[in-house]
Scaffold this motif. Structure first.
Motif, PDB file in Angstrom:
ATOM      1  N   ALA A   1     -25.381  52.397 -76.368  1.00 51.50           N
ATOM      2  CA  ALA A   1     -26.561  52.597 -75.523  1.00 51.50           C
ATOM      3  C   ALA A   1     -26.995  54.060 -75.490  1.00 51.50           C
ATOM      4  O   ALA A   1     -27.891  54.424 -74.734  1.00 51.50           O
ATOM      5  CB  ALA A   1     -26.269  52.107 -74.112  1.00 51.50           C
ATOM      6  N   GLY A   2     -26.318  54.904 -76.302  1.00 50.72           N
ATOM      7  CA  GLY A   2     -26.712  56.307 -76.382  1.00 50.72           C
ATOM      8  C   GLY A   2     -26.187  57.168 -75.246  1.00 50.72           C
ATOM      9  O   GLY A   2     -26.755  58.211 -74.941  1.00 50.72           O
ATOM     10  N   VAL A   3     -25.112  56.729 -74.614  1.00 49.10           N
ATOM     11  CA  VAL A   3     -24.507  57.523 -73.533  1.00 49.10           C
ATOM     12  C   VAL A   3     -23.153  58.041 -74.031  1.00 49.10           C
ATOM     13  O   VAL A   3     -22.354  57.266 -74.564  1.00 49.10           O
ATOM     14  CB  VAL A   3     -24.341  56.659 -72.256  1.00 49.10           C
ATOM     15  N   ASP A   4     -22.895  59.321 -73.867  1.00 48.22           N
ATOM     16  CA  ASP A   4     -21.689  59.964 -74.413  1.00 48.22           C
ATOM     17  C   ASP A   4     -20.457  59.599 -73.585  1.00 48.22           C
ATOM     18  O   ASP A   4     -20.324  60.027 -72.441  1.00 48.22           O
ATOM     19  CB  ASP A   4     -21.904  61.484 -74.409  1.00 48.22           C
ATOM     20  N   PRO A   5     -19.531  58.815 -74.180  1.00 48.83           N
ATOM     21  CA  PRO A   5     -18.361  58.357 -73.415  1.00 48.83           C
ATOM     22  C   PRO A   5     -17.367  59.472 -73.075  1.00 48.83           C
ATOM     23  O   PRO A   5     -16.501  59.273 -72.227  1.00 48.83           O
ATOM     24  CB  PRO A   5     -17.709  57.306 -74.324  1.00 48.83           C
ATOM     25  N   SER A   6     -17.531  60.655 -73.689  1.00 50.83           N
ATOM     26  CA  SER A   6     -16.631  61.743 -73.303  1.00 50.83           C
ATOM     27  C   SER A   6     -17.134  62.416 -72.026  1.00 50.83           C
ATOM     28  O   SER A   6     -16.423  63.188 -71.391  1.00 50.83           O
ATOM     29  CB  SER A   6     -16.507  62.760 -74.448  1.00 50.83           C
ATOM     30  N   GLN A   7     -18.361  62.141 -71.650  1.00 50.83           N
ATOM     31  CA  GLN A   7     -18.947  62.739 -70.445  1.00 50.83           C
ATOM     32  C   GLN A   7     -19.075  61.746 -69.286  1.00 50.83           C
ATOM     33  O   GLN A   7     -19.047  62.132 -68.130  1.00 50.83           O
ATOM     34  CB  GLN A   7     -20.366  63.262 -70.754  1.00 50.83           C
ATOM     35  N   TRP A   8     -19.276  60.474 -69.635  1.00 49.51           N
ATOM     36  CA  TRP A   8     -19.660  59.501 -68.616  1.00 49.51           C
ATOM     37  C   TRP A   8     -18.743  58.283 -68.616  1.00 49.51           C
ATOM     38  O   TRP A   8     -18.248  57.886 -69.667  1.00 49.51           O
ATOM     39  CB  TRP A   8     -21.100  59.016 -68.851  1.00 49.51           C
ATOM     40  N   GLN A   9     -18.560  57.722 -67.464  1.00 54.92           N
ATOM     41  CA  GLN A   9     -17.805  56.477 -67.367  1.00 54.92           C
ATOM     42  C   GLN A   9     -18.273  55.712 -66.134  1.00 54.92           C
ATOM     43  O   GLN A   9     -18.919  56.280 -65.245  1.00 54.92           O
ATOM     44  CB  GLN A   9     -16.304  56.776 -67.240  1.00 54.92           C
TER      45      GLN A   9
END
Ligand code: PHE
Length: 354
Positions: A297-305
């Motif tokens: 979905a274009g969301v950075d998993p290293s920044q967001w959860q």
């Protein structure tokens, strides 16, 4: 003159309507009427003749004019009487009974969910019911060979020979709206997505079309603890009593870890009561959104959860309002709708009012 008088007085007396009366007026006292013409002849008379004929003609004219006016009033009165008779209305008659429609339990519960989650800061997101299979499956970490595709009893849209667009399905869950919402808004995000979903399944608790509400909360440090709190807040507000939840480890391709959530209930004499007792009832699937889903979905998993959940709207409607058979929801039986439906004035509000 006497003859003239008798003729007109008699004719006026028996005139049937205003038009006939007007005709008589023109004939008698109109510019070229008989009496008017007679008055013009006064000029040719001797002064003596004129002295008697003048006043007599004037008197005749007056008499005819007042007969015309009197008859006109009489005709108008008669017309009014006739109208009053014809248009008579008994305002004391009882009104005609007209059944008021009702709000379907699904619509009611949909609104209740929206109100409660809105209070916790969730906006409403939407997606199409005919969904691209990438959104329904691939983006949710369900690749082509994955057994979940088969398990979901998916309805595939017909494709004409030579149509090379990606396959479309009737969405099997509201989870594709997670992807669409994150693509549209990025992170952080807090949305619910109520909507229709489709699976080829039919028995007392399954219909080929049913309703889910998806939940998604993504931020820097959202955890399962937040999920549990949000769900317990939701169920307590929804059922109007403190409701405990039980998390059971489970598996969904799009969450890791995953949990199925049960709510506390009791069974007494065949009826279920939520928020008391030692039994548990499964109401939803949930978990921490899988890093691959965030990536898709274009969301950075290293920044967001964050967490996601999917709950059956029809199911929680049945629980709250004691409706035994899901199939009746979609039979459009007016007796059922009147019994289980809601007044349009029963607008869901937070706590107590719901
Ligand atoms: N989409 C899952 C279902 O329909 C429910 C679910 C949603 C599970 C979100 C986990 C997270 O069964």
């Amino acid at each position: 003159m006497q003859e003239l008088r008798d003729k007109y007085i008699q004719a006026i007396g028996s005139a049937a309507d205003e038009a006939a009366l007007e005709e008589l007026r023109v004939q008698a006292v109109g510019k070229k009427g008989e009496i008017s013409l007679k008055m013009r002849e006064l000029g040719k008379m001797t002064p003596e003749e004129r002295q008697t004929a003048g006043p007599a003609l004037n008197a005749l004219k007056d008499e005819i004019n007042s007969a015309l006016a009197a008859k006109k009033t009489a005709l108008a009165d008669a017309a009014l009487d006739e109208r009053l008779q014809a248009e008579w209305l008994d305002v004391t008659l009882p009104g005609r009974d007209r059944r008021v429609g009702s709000i379907h339990p699904v619509s009611q519960v949909w609104e209740e969910c929206t109100a409660i989650f809105a209070d916790m800061g969730f906006a409403v997101a939407e997606g199409p019911q005919v969904e691209d299979d990438w959104y329904n499956f691939d983006a949710l970490n369900i690749p082509g060979h994955h057994p979940a595709r088969a398990e979901m009893d998916t309805f595939y849209m017909h494709r004409a020979a030579g149509d090379d667009r990606p396959p479309h399905v009737l969405r099997t869950h509201t989870s594709p709206v997670q992807i669409r919402a994150m693509q549209a808004q990025g992170a952080p995000i807090r949305v619910i997505a109520p909507g229709r979903v489709y699976r080829a399944d039919y028995d007392q608790t399954h219909t080929p079309m049913f309703h889910q509400v998806e939940g998604l909360a993504i931020d820097r440090d959202i955890s399962m603890a937040n999920l549990k709190w949000v769900l317990e807040e939701f169920f307590s507000a929804y059922f109007g009593t403190k409701v405990k939840t039980r998390f059971r480890a489970s598996h969904f391709p799009f969450t890791e870890p995953s949990a199925e959530v049960d709510i506390q209930c009791s069974w007494e004499g065949g009826t279920v009561k939520v928020g008391e007792g030692d039994d548990w009832l499964e109401v939803l699937g949930s978990g921490m959104v899988h890093p691959k889903v965030l990536e898709a979905a274009g969301v950075d998993p290293s920044q967001w959860q964050g967490f996601a959940f999917g709950m059956g709207i029809d199911r929680i409607a049945m629980l709250k309002y004691g409706i035994p058979d899901l199939r009746a929801f979609f039979d459009s039986d007016l007796r059922w709708l009147r019994h289980y439906g809601f007044s349009a004035l029963q607008v869901p509000t937070l706590r107590g009012g719901i």
